[in-house]
Scaffold this motif. Sequence first.
Motif, PDB file in Angstrom:
ATOM      1  N   ASP A   1     -23.757  29.242   6.721  1.00  0.00           N
ATOM      2  CA  ASP A   1     -23.008  28.207   6.004  1.00  0.00           C
ATOM      3  C   ASP A   1     -22.218  27.321   6.969  1.00  0.00           C
ATOM      4  O   ASP A   1     -22.168  26.091   6.812  1.00  0.00           O
ATOM      5  N   LEU A   2     -21.596  27.928   7.989  1.00  0.00           N
ATOM      6  CA  LEU A   2     -20.829  27.137   8.958  1.00  0.00           C
ATOM      7  C   LEU A   2     -21.748  26.238   9.780  1.00  0.00           C
ATOM      8  O   LEU A   2     -21.416  25.085  10.066  1.00  0.00           O
ATOM      9  N   PHE A   3     -22.901  26.766  10.197  1.00  0.00           N
ATOM     10  CA  PHE A   3     -23.857  25.951  10.936  1.00  0.00           C
ATOM     11  C   PHE A   3     -24.336  24.776  10.090  1.00  0.00           C
ATOM     12  O   PHE A   3     -24.479  23.657  10.584  1.00  0.00           O
ATOM     13  N   THR A   4     -24.603  25.019   8.821  1.00  0.00           N
ATOM     14  CA  THR A   4     -25.042  23.940   7.928  1.00  0.00           C
ATOM     15  C   THR A   4     -23.968  22.865   7.795  1.00  0.00           C
ATOM     16  O   THR A   4     -24.269  21.667   7.771  1.00  0.00           O
ATOM     17  N   LEU A   5     -22.715  23.269   7.734  1.00  0.00           N
ATOM     18  CA  LEU A   5     -21.615  22.304   7.641  1.00  0.00           C
ATOM     19  C   LEU A   5     -21.582  21.397   8.858  1.00  0.00           C
ATOM     20  O   LEU A   5     -21.400  20.178   8.743  1.00  0.00           O
ATOM     21  N   LEU A   6     -21.790  21.948  10.051  1.00  0.00           N
ATOM     22  CA  LEU A   6     -21.707  21.148  11.286  1.00  0.00           C
ATOM     23  C   LEU A   6     -22.919  20.256  11.458  1.00  0.00           C
ATOM     24  O   LEU A   6     -22.790  19.085  11.857  1.00  0.00           O
ATOM     25  N   THR A   7     -24.115  20.778  11.172  1.00  0.00           N
ATOM     26  CA  THR A   7     -25.317  19.984  11.399  1.00  0.00           C
ATOM     27  C   THR A   7     -25.458  18.849  10.401  1.00  0.00           C
ATOM     28  O   THR A   7     -26.179  17.895  10.663  1.00  0.00           O
ATOM     29  N   GLY A   8     -24.786  18.915   9.292  1.00  0.00           N
ATOM     30  CA  GLY A   8     -24.921  17.869   8.291  1.00  0.00           C
ATOM     31  C   GLY A   8     -23.887  16.778   8.387  1.00  0.00           C
ATOM     32  O   GLY A   8     -23.829  15.911   7.514  1.00  0.00           O
ATOM     33  N   THR A   9     -23.050  16.766   9.431  1.00  0.00           N
ATOM     34  CA  THR A   9     -21.987  15.770   9.525  1.00  0.00           C
ATOM     35  C   THR A   9     -22.337  14.681  10.514  1.00  0.00           C
ATOM     36  O   THR A   9     -23.133  14.883  11.434  1.00  0.00           O
ATOM     37  N   SER A  10     -21.751  13.505  10.339  1.00  0.00           N
ATOM     38  CA  SER A  10     -21.926  12.390  11.267  1.00  0.00           C
ATOM     39  C   SER A  10     -20.851  12.441  12.339  1.00  0.00           C
ATOM     40  O   SER A  10     -19.844  13.134  12.215  1.00  0.00           O
ATOM     41  N   ASN A  11     -21.067  11.655  13.402  1.00  0.00           N
ATOM     42  CA  ASN A  11     -20.092  11.628  14.498  1.00  0.00           C
ATOM     43  C   ASN A  11     -18.740  11.118  14.022  1.00  0.00           C
ATOM     44  O   ASN A  11     -17.692  11.604  14.441  1.00  0.00           O
ATOM     45  N   ALA A  12     -18.758  10.117  13.134  1.00  0.00           N
ATOM     46  CA  ALA A  12     -17.503   9.507  12.699  1.00  0.00           C
ATOM     47  C   ALA A  12     -16.652  10.488  11.893  1.00  0.00           C
ATOM     48  O   ALA A  12     -15.423  10.379  11.877  1.00  0.00           O
TER      49      ALA A  12
ATOM     50  N   GLN B   1     -32.877  34.292  10.454  1.00  0.00           N
ATOM     51  CA  GLN B   1     -33.792  34.570   9.357  1.00  0.00           C
ATOM     52  C   GLN B   1     -34.547  35.877   9.591  1.00  0.00           C
ATOM     53  O   GLN B   1     -34.771  36.661   8.648  1.00  0.00           O
ATOM     54  N   ALA B   2     -34.921  36.127  10.876  1.00  0.00           N
ATOM     55  CA  ALA B   2     -35.610  37.386  11.181  1.00  0.00           C
ATOM     56  C   ALA B   2     -34.704  38.578  10.901  1.00  0.00           C
ATOM     57  O   ALA B   2     -35.159  39.618  10.392  1.00  0.00           O
ATOM     58  N   LEU B   3     -33.420  38.426  11.240  1.00  0.00           N
ATOM     59  CA  LEU B   3     -32.482  39.510  10.942  1.00  0.00           C
ATOM     60  C   LEU B   3     -32.356  39.740   9.438  1.00  0.00           C
ATOM     61  O   LEU B   3     -32.286  40.881   8.969  1.00  0.00           O
ATOM     62  N   LEU B   4     -32.318  38.643   8.689  1.00  0.00           N
ATOM     63  CA  LEU B   4     -32.216  38.787   7.239  1.00  0.00           C
ATOM     64  C   LEU B   4     -33.445  39.471   6.664  1.00  0.00           C
ATOM     65  O   LEU B   4     -33.353  40.349   5.789  1.00  0.00           O
ATOM     66  N   GLU B   5     -34.626  39.074   7.155  1.00  0.00           N
ATOM     67  CA  GLU B   5     -35.847  39.708   6.671  1.00  0.00           C
ATOM     68  C   GLU B   5     -35.883  41.188   7.053  1.00  0.00           C
ATOM     69  O   GLU B   5     -36.315  42.031   6.249  1.00  0.00           O
TER      70      GLU B   5
ATOM     71  N   ALA C   1     -24.766  45.372   3.941  1.00  0.00           N
ATOM     72  CA  ALA C   1     -24.082  44.321   3.191  1.00  0.00           C
ATOM     73  C   ALA C   1     -23.106  43.568   4.079  1.00  0.00           C
ATOM     74  O   ALA C   1     -22.982  42.335   3.995  1.00  0.00           O
ATOM     75  N   GLU C   2     -22.385  44.308   4.945  1.00  0.00           N
ATOM     76  CA  GLU C   2     -21.451  43.664   5.862  1.00  0.00           C
ATOM     77  C   GLU C   2     -22.193  42.755   6.838  1.00  0.00           C
ATOM     78  O   GLU C   2     -21.762  41.633   7.129  1.00  0.00           O
ATOM     79  N   LYS C   3     -23.318  43.237   7.332  1.00  0.00           N
ATOM     80  CA  LYS C   3     -24.112  42.442   8.252  1.00  0.00           C
ATOM     81  C   LYS C   3     -24.638  41.171   7.578  1.00  0.00           C
ATOM     82  O   LYS C   3     -24.567  40.069   8.129  1.00  0.00           O
ATOM     83  N   THR C   4     -25.158  41.334   6.358  1.00  0.00           N
ATOM     84  CA  THR C   4     -25.675  40.176   5.621  1.00  0.00           C
ATOM     85  C   THR C   4     -24.555  39.198   5.280  1.00  0.00           C
ATOM     86  O   THR C   4     -24.739  37.978   5.326  1.00  0.00           O
ATOM     87  N   ARG C   5     -23.380  39.733   4.948  1.00  0.00           N
ATOM     88  CA  ARG C   5     -22.241  38.861   4.621  1.00  0.00           C
ATOM     89  C   ARG C   5     -21.881  37.962   5.804  1.00  0.00           C
ATOM     90  O   ARG C   5     -21.664  36.762   5.648  1.00  0.00           O
ATOM     91  N   TRP C   6     -21.817  38.546   6.994  1.00  0.00           N
ATOM     92  CA  TRP C   6     -21.491  37.747   8.177  1.00  0.00           C
ATOM     93  C   TRP C   6     -22.602  36.753   8.508  1.00  0.00           C
ATOM     94  O   TRP C   6     -22.342  35.609   8.911  1.00  0.00           O
ATOM     95  N   GLN C   7     -23.850  37.170   8.331  1.00  0.00           N
ATOM     96  CA  GLN C   7     -24.959  36.261   8.607  1.00  0.00           C
ATOM     97  C   GLN C   7     -24.933  35.067   7.661  1.00  0.00           C
ATOM     98  O   GLN C   7     -25.119  33.918   8.080  1.00  0.00           O
ATOM     99  N   ASP C   8     -24.712  35.306   6.383  1.00  0.00           N
ATOM    100  CA  ASP C   8     -24.628  34.204   5.419  1.00  0.00           C
ATOM    101  C   ASP C   8     -23.477  33.266   5.759  1.00  0.00           C
ATOM    102  O   ASP C   8     -23.597  32.039   5.646  1.00  0.00           O
ATOM    103  N   PHE C   9     -22.361  33.849   6.175  1.00  0.00           N
ATOM    104  CA  PHE C   9     -21.203  33.023   6.518  1.00  0.00           C
ATOM    105  C   PHE C   9     -21.508  32.132   7.712  1.00  0.00           C
ATOM    106  O   PHE C   9     -21.193  30.935   7.711  1.00  0.00           O
TER     107      PHE C   9
ATOM    108  N   GLU D   1     -15.072  44.499  14.446  1.00  0.00           N
ATOM    109  CA  GLU D   1     -16.356  45.161  14.324  1.00  0.00           C
ATOM    110  C   GLU D   1     -17.444  44.350  15.029  1.00  0.00           C
ATOM    111  O   GLU D   1     -17.294  43.156  15.280  1.00  0.00           O
ATOM    112  N   ALA D   2     -18.542  45.048  15.324  1.00  0.00           N
ATOM    113  CA  ALA D   2     -19.617  44.413  16.097  1.00  0.00           C
ATOM    114  C   ALA D   2     -20.196  43.200  15.375  1.00  0.00           C
ATOM    115  O   ALA D   2     -20.438  42.148  15.975  1.00  0.00           O
ATOM    116  N   GLU D   3     -20.440  43.333  14.056  1.00  0.00           N
ATOM    117  CA  GLU D   3     -21.023  42.211  13.309  1.00  0.00           C
ATOM    118  C   GLU D   3     -20.059  41.027  13.261  1.00  0.00           C
ATOM    119  O   GLU D   3     -20.464  39.873  13.382  1.00  0.00           O
TER     120      GLU D   3
END
Length: 601
Positions: free
Chosen positions: A218-229, A165-169, A207-215, A339-341
Motif C-alpha cells: 500500500d505504501l509503495f502504491t501511494l508513492l508510485t502514483g504521485t506526481s513530482n509537484a 508477490q512470490a512471498l504472498l503466494e 498473518a503477521e507476515k501477510t499484514r506487513w506485506q500488504d502494508f 520483530e523480523a517481519e
Amino acid sequence: MEALQALEEYLVPVPEEALKVLFEGLQERLCAQLRVPVSLLYIGDPTEKDLYRFEASAGLSGEPTPAAFRIGEGFLGQAIQEKKPLTQTLPAELLGTRTLSPLVEVEETTLIAIPLIYQDSVEGLWVLAAPQESLLDTLSTSEWKDFLYRWAAYLQSVRSRRYIQALLEQSQIQNQELISREEELRQNLEELAVTQEEMRRTQQLLAEKTRWQDFVIDLFTLLTGTSNARFSSTARIFLAQLGQYVNATATIAVKITEKVGHTLYSWTSRKIAFTPPEEWPLPETLLETLWSSRNCTTLSSQELNLTEGPPFWIVAPYFLPQGVGGLLLIGYPEPVPLEAEAARAFLHAAIGLFSSYERVLANYAIKHLIMEKVAQLTRASLQEVPRKLIEKGDIPWLSELPLVQRELYAEALQKALRGKPLCMARPRRDRFKRDCTFLRSFHPARKMGKLSLLSVGILIGIFIGCKRDSVIFPPAPQIEFVKITPKTVQEFGTFQITLRYKDGDGDLGGQPDTLYDLFLKDLRDSTRFPAGYDGLLRYNMPRFYEGPPQSIQGTIDILVPNIARLDPNAPQEAVVFEVYVVDRAGHESNHVRTDTAYIVP
C-alpha cells in the motif's frame, strides 16, 4: 529529449498481467527510434539474485536463445558481471535463423549488451542487434544514461513487487498446507490439542507476515502514483499512515549529508508537542554500525543526538553506494520489540520513500538545468521565488519598477502561474539606458485545414526589445529578412526563417482568434498544390508589448517543419517563402522574400 520523454511513457505502474504488453511496446519503440532490427530485455529473477530471465523483445520471429542465464555465464552473463556494455560481432548468416531472420540482408551484425544498473545493482539487461557498433556512442550521452538509470529503477520496482508477490503466494501455499494438516490431525483425538495450538501459532506468524506485506505494498502504491509537484504532501501522508499503522507518536524522514541529519518530512501525533529540528549531528559510530549491520535497529533519543520528542526510536536506514544516505525514524514513548517481519517492512518503506525522493530531485535537476540554459541564451539570471509570494504580489524586485508599472507586472507573473506561457526578465536599475528583454513562445491558435501533401506548423520565438530613446519608427510595421537555415533539408525536414521587425507604436500582435496577423506564403507552383490549400499560412501572434504607445524592435524566428516536395520525381526542389505582418491598427508591413532553399529526397 522529446523522443526520450516518449519512451518514459512506458515506465508507469501497471498490473503484472499488463507488464509484458508494456515491455514489448517499449522494445518496439526502441527499435523504431534507434533503427535497429532486434531488441531484447532480460530481468533479474525476483528470488534468485544471480539468474536473469527473458522478459520481452521486438523483431524476433521465435524464442530467444538463451531464455535464461546466470551472472558470468556466456556473453550476456559477462556483461552483467562486468557491469558495463559489451559488444560482439557475428556473421549475419549465423543470426539468419528463426530467431533473427530480419538480419539476413547484412554481412555482419553487432550484439550490444547493456546492463541496466540502479544503486549499483544490475536489475536487467538490454540486448540490441545493430548493424554497427557506433550505436554505443549515442547510448553514452547523458540523456540516454538518465533514461537507462530511470529504466533500471523501474525494473527494480518490478522485481520488488514480484518478490513480494512470490512471498504472498508462498504464504498462501503454506496456509493451504496448514489447512490440509488440520484436517488430517482432526482424525487423531489424542494429538488434537497439541496440533491445534501449533497451527494457531503458525497462522499467527503467517498473518503477521501477510499484514506487513500488504502494508508495504500500500505504501509503495501511494508513492508510485504521485506526481513530482505533489510529492511533499504525499510523503507526509506516507509518514502519517506509517505512524498510525504501527501506533507510533512520530515519524521522520531524515537525509544524511556529511554525518548531519536533515529533516525532509515529518509527522507527529496529536498526543505530543514535538517539532523535529531542521538538522542535527549524528554520531559517527551510529552510521558505521548501520552500514555494517544493514538492518533496522532500536535506539534512544540520546543515541540519535535528539534532545526532544519520543524517547525511543526504530531506525530504518537507506543505503547509497557511498554509505548511509537516509534514515526513517519511528518514535515511541516506551521501548517496543522489533520483530523480523516488522524490520523488513520498515526497510522496504525506507527504500520506497527515499528512492522516490531521489527521483523527484533528479527530475527537478533536469528542469532547473533547462531553465539555466534558457537564461544563458537570453542573458538573464535565475531567481527562485515561492509561488505564494507571487500570488500575493510580494515580488522581491517589484520596488525597482516605476509605480505605474508595478500592478501590471505583478498581474503578468500571476497569469504565468495559471499556465500562461510568459517569462519576464528581472528589471535592471539602468533600464532606461539599456534594452530590457522579454521572451514569449506560442503555438498557432488554429489548426490548418487538411493537407494531403504539405503539413506545416510554425513555432515562433519573439524577442522584444523595448526602450525609450529618440528613435521613433513609423506606425506601420517594417520587417527585414535575415536568413533561412539550413539551405538544404531532406523531405519532411524543418526550415527556420529569421526576420527583424520594427513598429512605431508597439501595437504588433494580440489580435482576436478570428483575425490573423502573420502570413507566410509558399511561392512554389500553385498548380501543384493539393485541393484546399492555397499556399498562404495564416497565424495569430501574441501581443508583443503592453503599455503606452512606443517604438519596439526585435527578431522573429519561424520554424516550418514537415516540408514536403510537390514534384516527387525532381532530384531537388527549390522553395521561396514570402512573409508579411499586420498590426492591430490594420497597418500592413512590407513583404519580404526569403533566399532560395532546397528540398531533397
